[in-house]
Design an enzyme around this catalytic site. Sequence first.
Site, PDB file in Angstrom:
ATOM      1  N   TYR A 157       0.879  -1.217   0.095  1.00  6.75           N
ATOM      2  CA  TYR A 157       0.108  -0.056  -0.068  1.00  6.75           C
ATOM      3  C   TYR A 157       0.909   1.226  -0.057  1.00  6.75           C
ATOM      4  CZ  TYR A 157      -3.648  -3.106   1.203  1.00  6.75           C
ATOM      5  OH  TYR A 157      -4.616  -4.556   1.182  1.00  6.75           O
TER       6      TYR A 157
ATOM      7  N   HIS B 105      -7.896   0.157  -6.605  1.00  2.00           N
ATOM      8  CA  HIS B 105      -7.088  -0.488  -5.500  1.00  2.00           C
ATOM      9  C   HIS B 105      -5.859   0.083  -5.745  1.00  2.00           C
ATOM     10  CE1 HIS B 105     -10.675  -2.884  -4.635  1.00  2.00           C
ATOM     11  NE2 HIS B 105     -10.879  -3.121  -5.936  1.00  2.00           N
TER      12      HIS B 105
HETATM   13  C1  DQA Z   1      -7.402  -2.533  -1.289  1.00  2.00           C
HETATM   14  C2  DQA Z   1      -7.239  -3.996  -1.716  1.00  2.00           C
HETATM   15  C3  DQA Z   1      -8.214  -4.726  -1.164  1.00  2.00           C
HETATM   16  O1  DQA Z   1      -7.959  -6.233  -1.391  1.00  2.00           O
HETATM   17  C4  DQA Z   1      -8.035  -4.737   0.404  1.00  2.00           C
HETATM   18  O2  DQA Z   1      -9.118  -5.562   1.140  1.00  2.00           O
HETATM   19  C5  DQA Z   1      -7.923  -3.205   0.857  1.00  2.00           C
HETATM   20  C6  DQA Z   1      -7.512  -2.274  -0.012  1.00  2.00           C
HETATM   21  C7  DQA Z   1      -6.488  -1.784  -2.121  1.00  2.00           C
HETATM   22  O3  DQA Z   1      -6.350  -0.432  -2.250  1.00  2.00           O
HETATM   23  O4  DQA Z   1      -5.372  -2.146  -2.787  1.00  2.00           O
HETATM   24  O5  DQA Z   1      -8.337  -2.918   1.970  1.00  2.00           O
HETATM   25  O6  DQA Z   1      -8.704  -2.034  -1.899  1.00  2.00           O
END
Ligand code: DQA
Length: 148
Positions: free
Chosen positions: A27, A104
């Site tokens: 992230y 995402h």
């Molecule tokens: C997410 C990806 C999802 O699988 C995960 O549960 C998240 C963040 C992303 O931004 O990569 O909480 O949405």
Amino acid sequence: MNAIRNRIEIMHGVNLDQLGRRDPAQYGDFTLDQLEVRITSAARELELVPRFFRTNHEGEFVERLHRLEGLADGVVLNPGAWSHYSYAIRDALELAELPAVEVHLSDVDRRESWRRQSVLGELCLARISGKGPAGYREALEHLRKELL
Ligand code: DQA
């Protein structure tokens, strides 16, 4: 009625408020506040007006979608894990009847298999993943093309 269709709701769902504490390999090391600053400047460059919403509560996310009529012209949403299973959010997005892009930060197609599934996909113009903050800019570009 707003003649210029440039109002974009940017919606962050469950656990996104914990950015900065979550796995930086997936992230990045920025906080949600910092991410929203970047999204704001990308939106301004594209002559779009962003409004932000974040919650860890699915019902609040649903209710925000219910209330968008007349307040937003498009939606960028990262519902976090809800993306993979929340038919409630899917139905609320359908009700909103707005052009939407799913984002995402991480590359959900190269992680656990359950993350590959999106229940929102067919309602969205695009699904962008694995591009970090740049993915939000790309989402805004999609909406700009659609709206302006
Ligand atoms: C997410 C990806 C999802 O699988 C995960 O549960 C998240 C963040 C992303 O931004 O990569 O909480 O949405």
